[in-house]
Design an enzyme around this catalytic site. Sequence first.
Site, mmCIF file in Angstrom:
data_model
loop_
_atom_site.group_PDB
_atom_site.id
_atom_site.type_symbol
_atom_site.label_atom_id
_atom_site.label_comp_id
_atom_site.label_asym_id
_atom_site.label_seq_id
_atom_site.Cartn_x
_atom_site.Cartn_y
_atom_site.Cartn_z
ATOM 1 N N SER A 114 12.184 2.832 9.864
ATOM 2 C CA SER A 114 12.415 1.644 9.049
ATOM 3 C C SER A 114 13.913 1.537 8.773
ATOM 4 C CB SER A 114 11.619 1.803 7.748
ATOM 5 O OG SER A 114 11.864 0.738 6.870
ATOM 6 N N LYS A 146 11.632 -0.935 12.799
ATOM 7 C CA LYS A 146 11.231 -1.925 11.794
ATOM 8 C C LYS A 146 12.464 -2.332 11.019
ATOM 9 C CE LYS A 146 8.950 -1.139 7.358
ATOM 10 N NZ LYS A 146 7.721 -0.627 6.715
ATOM 11 N N LYS A 200 14.046 -4.230 7.810
ATOM 12 C CA LYS A 200 13.784 -4.815 6.497
ATOM 13 C C LYS A 200 14.438 -6.196 6.477
ATOM 14 C CE LYS A 200 11.669 -1.516 4.180
ATOM 15 N NZ LYS A 200 10.335 -1.742 3.570
ATOM 16 N N ASP A 239 9.736 -6.191 7.892
ATOM 17 C CA ASP A 239 9.058 -5.968 6.608
ATOM 18 C C ASP A 239 9.832 -6.683 5.510
ATOM 19 O OD1 ASP A 239 7.674 -5.071 4.405
ATOM 20 O OD2 ASP A 239 8.110 -2.935 4.707
ATOM 21 N N ASN A 289 8.704 -6.947 2.195
ATOM 22 C CA ASN A 289 8.413 -6.465 0.838
ATOM 23 C C ASN A 289 8.274 -7.628 -0.152
ATOM 24 O OD1 ASN A 289 10.187 -3.776 1.873
ATOM 25 N ND2 ASN A 289 8.294 -3.385 0.769
ATOM 26 N N GLU A 303 5.433 -7.725 8.114
ATOM 27 C CA GLU A 303 4.765 -6.967 7.057
ATOM 28 C C GLU A 303 5.046 -7.602 5.696
ATOM 29 O OE1 GLU A 303 5.976 -2.889 7.352
ATOM 30 O OE2 GLU A 303 5.117 -2.314 5.420
ATOM 31 N N ASP A 333 0.794 -4.680 3.414
ATOM 32 C CA ASP A 333 1.137 -3.369 2.874
ATOM 33 C C ASP A 333 0.782 -3.396 1.378
ATOM 34 O OD1 ASP A 333 2.441 -1.167 1.720
ATOM 35 O OD2 ASP A 333 4.382 -1.532 2.625
ATOM 36 N N LYS A 360 -0.985 3.339 3.525
ATOM 37 C CA LYS A 360 -0.211 4.353 2.802
ATOM 38 C C LYS A 360 -1.180 5.041 1.849
ATOM 39 C CE LYS A 360 4.233 1.926 2.672
ATOM 40 N NZ LYS A 360 5.045 0.993 1.846
ATOM 41 N N GLY A 404 5.261 4.638 5.148
ATOM 42 C CA GLY A 404 6.029 5.742 4.582
ATOM 43 C C GLY A 404 6.622 5.343 3.255
HETATM 44 O O1 SMG Z 1 9.235 6.519 4.619
HETATM 45 O O2 SMG Z 1 10.293 5.648 6.290
HETATM 46 C C1 SMG Z 1 9.817 5.596 5.168
HETATM 47 C C2 SMG Z 1 9.968 4.306 4.394
HETATM 48 C C3 SMG Z 1 9.452 3.151 5.150
HETATM 49 O O3 SMG Z 1 10.115 0.930 4.783
HETATM 50 C C4 SMG Z 1 9.491 1.869 4.371
HETATM 51 N N1 SMG Z 1 8.773 1.820 3.222
HETATM 52 O O4 SMG Z 1 7.433 -1.296 2.235
HETATM 53 O O5 SMG Z 1 6.947 -0.077 3.874
HETATM 54 C C5 SMG Z 1 7.620 -0.279 2.878
HETATM 55 C C6 SMG Z 1 8.711 0.653 2.403
HETATM 56 C C7 SMG Z 1 8.500 1.054 0.974
HETATM 57 C C8 SMG Z 1 9.544 1.937 0.410
HETATM 58 S S1 SMG Z 1 11.071 1.168 0.347
HETATM 59 C C9 SMG Z 1 12.094 1.977 -0.757
HETATM 60 MG MG MG Z 2 6.167 -2.251 3.659
#
Ligand code: SMG
Ligand code: MG
Length: 368
Positions: A135, A161, A163, A188, A190, A213, A238, A262, A290
């Site tokens: 990510s 991936k 963000k 992603d 969020n 995502e 997610d 998750k 993750g």
């Molecule tokens: O563990 O590689 C990892 C993080 C992957 O992008 C990631 N996680 O929304 O999927 C998600 C985010 C949540 C944590 S972001 C601080």
């Molecule tokens: Mg996510």
Amino acid sequence: MDITGVELRRIAMPLVAPFRTSFGTETARDVLLVRVVTPDAEGWGECVAMSEPVYSSEYVDGAAEVIRRFLAPTLMAARDVTAERVASRLAPVRGHRMAKAALETAVLDAQLRARGESFGAFLGAERDRVPAGVSVGIMDSIPELLDAVDGYLAEGYLRIKLKIEPDWDVVPVRAVRERFGDILLQVDANAAYTLADAATLARLDDFDLLLIEQPLAEDDIRQHAELARLIRTPVCLDESIGSVEAAADAIALRAARVINIKPGRVGGYLEARRIHDLCRANGIPVWCGGMLETGIGRAANVALAALPGFTLPGDTSASSRYFARDVTSPFVLEDGHLRVPEGAGIGVDPLPDALAEFTTSSEYLAAV
Ligand code: SMG
Ligand code: MG
């Protein structure tokens, strides 16, 4: 199993580089580790809550408090605790899934260590290694982003991936697609967009993304279904998927063509496996998310990701993606894959020196 004590240990792990998402920038990982003590074995669980309630409503201090005040006393008062019974015991406490997951995972680890069975064997893993994705955070500039992606591809990561957030979407995605060609690529958000942004999100259709995502807010399952009709990129949920029931609703409403699992977000590995089973029966691909886990949480995630329905690479990266030093021996990339631990329980042990180096506080709750 009777639980004789629960240790709550807080550790602070510096990140190798800041990690920026649509909701904030992380520079260190503030982690709550839970150690469950039983007469036969001890077990570890890692709480995935972040310092602040910005990914979801949970946060580390809150998770520690609900475990200390409600969850651990309830479990320690119970006789014959098994991991399979933890969720129903803790059900009177509403919500707090990340806190419950950490405790249930520690119980499951102790239970499996006591009988010499690995997480992978228990969960139904069918592979001995899993493909690793990475990510990539929001950057200050496109050249910085391209350098970061270039570095991860050189390390062997099999899926990227990105963000995204409003004003960091079409341009970075186009730049990465043009520079690196036919790589496995997904994004992603969020929850950074609304349905009013559908036209912008539809512009991502040109880039053959595996998925987008969580574009919209956690509670907007119906609006995700609406969005899914307006764009070609498959919608993956997610934050919206807190339980197998939520997953069933999202599938029935056609709000998600892919689901990110998750374990922390859904209350533990047993619920995670139920979601996997449901998705598999419905032809919905899943992948393991993750939460910047240390080796303790990562070990269990890698075991889960080896189940047959995990047909997409997960955010199961090497320890070095986030940490210069991990609290267990590090997970390393081998040909773009991580090896599924084979030892009993989660199959890894915290290294006492590393644990001591990162610990900021520790408290022991003893059964009365
Ligand atoms: O563990 O590689 C990892 C993080 C992957 O992008 C990631 N996680 O929304 O999927 C998600 C985010 C949540 C944590 S972001 C601080
Ligand atoms: Mg996510």
